[in-house]
Write a protein that holds these residues in place. Structure first.
Motif, PDB file in Angstrom:
ATOM      1  N   PRO A 216       4.398   3.665  -5.186  1.00  0.00           N
ATOM      2  CA  PRO A 216       3.012   3.254  -5.472  1.00  0.00           C
ATOM      3  C   PRO A 216       2.141   3.154  -4.226  1.00  0.00           C
ATOM      4  CG  PRO A 216       4.465   1.348  -5.549  1.00  0.00           C
ATOM      5  CD  PRO A 216       5.352   2.545  -5.359  1.00  0.00           C
ATOM      6  N   LEU A 217       2.665   3.557  -3.071  1.00  0.00           N
ATOM      7  CA  LEU A 217       1.915   3.406  -1.817  1.00  0.00           C
ATOM      8  C   LEU A 217       0.770   4.392  -1.671  1.00  0.00           C
ATOM      9  CD1 LEU A 217       4.781   2.830   0.783  1.00  0.00           C
ATOM     10  CD2 LEU A 217       3.262   1.123  -0.241  1.00  0.00           C
ATOM     11  N   ARG A 218       0.906   5.562  -2.291  1.00  0.00           N
ATOM     12  CA  ARG A 218      -0.124   6.583  -2.088  1.00  0.00           C
ATOM     13  C   ARG A 218      -0.280   7.427  -3.351  1.00  0.00           C
ATOM     14  NH1 ARG A 218       4.854   7.330   1.372  1.00  0.00           N
ATOM     15  NH2 ARG A 218       3.482   6.496   2.979  1.00  0.00           N
ATOM     16  N   ARG A 219      -1.447   8.052  -3.473  1.00  0.00           N
ATOM     17  CA  ARG A 219      -1.739   8.897  -4.635  1.00  0.00           C
ATOM     18  C   ARG A 219      -1.436  10.350  -4.281  1.00  0.00           C
ATOM     19  NH1 ARG A 219      -7.439   6.555  -7.171  1.00  0.00           N
ATOM     20  NH2 ARG A 219      -6.656   4.457  -7.702  1.00  0.00           N
ATOM     21  N   ILE A 220      -0.217  10.742  -4.525  1.00  0.00           N
ATOM     22  CA  ILE A 220       0.220  12.110  -4.274  1.00  0.00           C
ATOM     23  C   ILE A 220       1.002  12.577  -5.497  1.00  0.00           C
ATOM     24  CG2 ILE A 220       0.265  11.891  -1.754  1.00  0.00           C
ATOM     25  CD1 ILE A 220       3.255  11.377  -1.891  1.00  0.00           C
ATOM     26  N   ASP A 221       1.159  13.890  -5.639  1.00  0.00           N
ATOM     27  CA  ASP A 221       1.873  14.401  -6.809  1.00  0.00           C
ATOM     28  C   ASP A 221       3.231  14.980  -6.453  1.00  0.00           C
ATOM     29  OD1 ASP A 221       1.173  16.756  -5.582  1.00  0.00           O
ATOM     30  OD2 ASP A 221       0.138  17.616  -7.311  1.00  0.00           O
ATOM     31  N   VAL A 222       3.796  14.524  -5.310  1.00  0.00           N
ATOM     32  CA  VAL A 222       5.126  14.943  -4.893  1.00  0.00           C
ATOM     33  C   VAL A 222       5.964  13.710  -4.584  1.00  0.00           C
ATOM     34  CG1 VAL A 222       4.400  17.178  -4.008  1.00  0.00           C
ATOM     35  CG2 VAL A 222       4.289  15.183  -2.508  1.00  0.00           C
ATOM     36  N   GLU A 223       7.271  13.924  -4.444  1.00  0.00           N
ATOM     37  CA  GLU A 223       8.185  12.805  -4.231  1.00  0.00           C
ATOM     38  C   GLU A 223       8.091  12.254  -2.809  1.00  0.00           C
ATOM     39  OE1 GLU A 223      10.218  15.883  -2.000  1.00  0.00           O
ATOM     40  OE2 GLU A 223       9.108  15.945  -3.883  1.00  0.00           O
ATOM     41  N   ASP A 224       8.183  10.922  -2.661  1.00  0.00           N
ATOM     42  CA  ASP A 224       8.304  10.334  -1.326  1.00  0.00           C
ATOM     43  C   ASP A 224       9.481   9.356  -1.235  1.00  0.00           C
ATOM     44  OD1 ASP A 224       7.225   8.229  -2.779  1.00  0.00           O
ATOM     45  OD2 ASP A 224       5.559   7.839  -1.408  1.00  0.00           O
ATOM     46  N   VAL A 225      10.298   9.301  -2.290  1.00  0.00           N
ATOM     47  CA  VAL A 225      11.540   8.513  -2.285  1.00  0.00           C
ATOM     48  C   VAL A 225      12.603   9.324  -3.026  1.00  0.00           C
ATOM     49  CG1 VAL A 225      12.679   6.370  -2.953  1.00  0.00           C
ATOM     50  CG2 VAL A 225      10.243   6.339  -2.346  1.00  0.00           C
ATOM     51  N   VAL A 226      13.746   9.553  -2.375  1.00  0.00           N
ATOM     52  CA  VAL A 226      14.807  10.367  -2.976  1.00  0.00           C
ATOM     53  C   VAL A 226      16.168   9.755  -2.680  1.00  0.00           C
ATOM     54  CG1 VAL A 226      15.982  12.610  -2.942  1.00  0.00           C
ATOM     55  CG2 VAL A 226      13.477  12.513  -2.800  1.00  0.00           C
ATOM     56  N   ALA A 227      17.034   9.741  -3.684  1.00  0.00           N
ATOM     57  CA  ALA A 227      18.449   9.368  -3.504  1.00  0.00           C
ATOM     58  C   ALA A 227      19.288  10.423  -4.210  1.00  0.00           C
ATOM     59  CB  ALA A 227      18.725   7.988  -4.091  1.00  0.00           C
ATOM     60  N   THR A 243      12.892   9.214   2.546  1.00  0.00           N
ATOM     61  CA  THR A 243      11.629   8.598   2.147  1.00  0.00           C
ATOM     62  C   THR A 243      10.621   8.655   3.287  1.00  0.00           C
ATOM     63  OG1 THR A 243      10.588   6.594   1.250  1.00  0.00           O
ATOM     64  CG2 THR A 243      12.310   6.271   2.891  1.00  0.00           C
ATOM     65  N   THR A 244       9.348   8.626   2.942  1.00  0.00           N
ATOM     66  CA  THR A 244       8.285   8.421   3.937  1.00  0.00           C
ATOM     67  C   THR A 244       7.624   7.066   3.704  1.00  0.00           C
ATOM     68  OG1 THR A 244       6.740   9.640   2.517  1.00  0.00           O
ATOM     69  CG2 THR A 244       7.795  10.863   4.326  1.00  0.00           C
ATOM     70  N   ALA A 245       8.315   6.161   3.011  1.00  0.00           N
ATOM     71  CA  ALA A 245       7.760   4.850   2.697  1.00  0.00           C
ATOM     72  C   ALA A 245       8.419   3.725   3.487  1.00  0.00           C
ATOM     73  CB  ALA A 245       7.904   4.572   1.197  1.00  0.00           C
ATOM     74  N   ALA A 246       9.189   4.057   4.523  1.00  0.00           N
ATOM     75  CA  ALA A 246       9.938   3.054   5.292  1.00  0.00           C
ATOM     76  C   ALA A 246       9.187   2.717   6.587  1.00  0.00           C
ATOM     77  CB  ALA A 246      11.342   3.551   5.605  1.00  0.00           C
ATOM     78  N   TYR A 247       8.298   1.754   6.515  1.00  0.00           N
ATOM     79  CA  TYR A 247       7.533   1.337   7.698  1.00  0.00           C
ATOM     80  C   TYR A 247       8.442   0.616   8.687  1.00  0.00           C
ATOM     81  CZ  TYR A 247       4.080  -1.017  10.583  1.00  0.00           C
ATOM     82  OH  TYR A 247       3.339  -1.462  11.655  1.00  0.00           O
ATOM     83  N   PRO A 248       8.316   0.881   9.993  1.00  0.00           N
ATOM     84  CA  PRO A 248       7.383   1.774  10.682  1.00  0.00           C
ATOM     85  C   PRO A 248       7.955   3.170  10.944  1.00  0.00           C
ATOM     86  CG  PRO A 248       8.500   0.426  12.294  1.00  0.00           C
ATOM     87  CD  PRO A 248       9.059   0.012  10.949  1.00  0.00           C
TER      88      PRO A 248
END
Length: 352
Positions: A216-227, A243-248
């Motif tokens: 839910p971090l960004r409005r995109i139509d592709v995956e940003d979390v995968v297992a 993932t690209t959701a792991a800050y920083p």
């Protein structure tokens, strides 16, 4: 500065560059480092502003028409650094013009386009190199050697983790994070480098089970979390966490447990501990290397190694270390992961 103002120089291969966006910076630096071997005939972008900024920054000649490169009989190769949705078409044009190609990853935004790009160059009898530079890291090369000579023994278990961060400014760029332009999310756009290194070390699995989602971090139509879970023909099991959701943003990791010991790649640092008590360390300091908010926060040295290998391949009449056929392997893995997620069932990977 224009291409027409610079006469050809002897004993240097003349090349052109198509695409002057963010990805062009490490390539421009690599071209400068290899100036003794290579002459840049011209660099093209449809944007006059981008051409001017690129020429001012790197001192390389520009052209305002792509035909100025493709129709130049003295130019033997082209670096294609454009967005993924343009790759298949541009590679086909280069093939028709008789130009070898060094192509930024991925091969294309679609599976069909990726295969078409490879086929176009093969049918024309031309060389296609792909910029998947992680295989040229000293740590990856050392680990590959240790696996080839049996130091680690038989691989039993492996894990890949690409826990990166991309901020709102990154996804605010036009087309970024869209399936139409990029072809995919964290797998095809970011983790592809680490996944390619992993495939280079262990090959393709036979089966894949996976989940992929958009946070839910960004409005995109592709995956940003995968297992994902992988099963190999010899019984080895592996996992992929991307993932690209792991800050920083953290150093990407590849871990391999073998019958003789274990290896951990973190960024460009390799650490191996063997059952015999031997401890092997290689590579750099394990920093994130572009895994944080700035995707270009890395040295260009591995891009330079890719370019040097491409030039060597042309001079020696051999395949580049990562040519089109080799790059199709990581594409096949990514396709299988997304297919498994979409279908909710285990997918047979098959040949690329």
């Amino acid at each position: 500065m224009t291409a027409a103002s610079i006469p050809p120089l002897p004993d240097r291969r003349r090349v052109g560059v198509i695409g002057l966006g963010m990805a062009s910076a490490p390539h421009a630096r690599s071209l400068a480092d290899l100036a003794g071997r290579i002459e840049v005939a011209g660099c093209f972008s449809p944007s006059a502003e981008r051409r001017a900024a690129f020429s001012s920054r790197f001192g390389l000649p520009t052209v305002d028409r792509i035909e100025a490169l493709l129709d130049d009989p003295t130019l033997s190769a082209v670096l294609v650094l454009t967005p993924p949705d343009t790759h298949a078409e541009l590679v086909a044009r280069c093939a028709a013009a008789g130009k070898h190609v060094l192509l930024e990853k991925p091969l294309d935004a679609t599976p069909g386009g990726a295969r078409a790009a490879v086929s176009a160059m093969e049918e024309a009898g031309l060389t296609l190199g792909v910029v998947l530079q992680h295989r040229f890291r000293s740590s990856v090369e050392r680990l590959a050697a240790l696996m080839r000579d049996g130091t680690l023994g038989r691989p039993l278990s492996a894990a890949v983790a690409v826990r990166w961060w991309r901020d709102a400014a990154y996804y605010a760029q036009p087309g970024r994070g869209s399936k139409a332009r990029d072809g995919g999310g964290v797998l095809l756009t970011q983790a592809i480098h680490t996944l390619d290194a992993f495939v280079g070390l262990l090959g393709l699995p036979e089966q894949v089970a996976a989940f992929a989602a958009t946070s839910p971090l960004r409005r995109i139509d592709v995956e940003d979390v995968v297992a994902a879970a992988l099963r190999y023909g010899d019984g080895m099991l592996a996992t992929i966490d991307a993932t690209t959701a792991a800050y920083p943003g953290y150093p990407e990791r590849i871990e391999i447990a073998g019958t003789n010991g274990s290896a951990v790649l973190a960024g460009d640092r390799l650490e191996v501990r063997l059952c015999s008590g031997e401890h092997i360390v290689a590579g750099e300091d394990g920093t994130t290397l572009g895994g944080g908010a700035d995707p270009m926060a890395f040295s260009h040295h591995h891009h330079r190694a890719v370019l040097a290998d491409f030039l060597d391949a042309l001079d020696e009449g051999r395949r580049p270390r990562v040519d089109g056929r080799e790059a199709l392997k990581v594409h096949r893995l990514i396709e299988a992961i997304l297919a498994a997620s979409d279908g909710g069932a285990t997918v047979a990977v098959g040949a690329p």
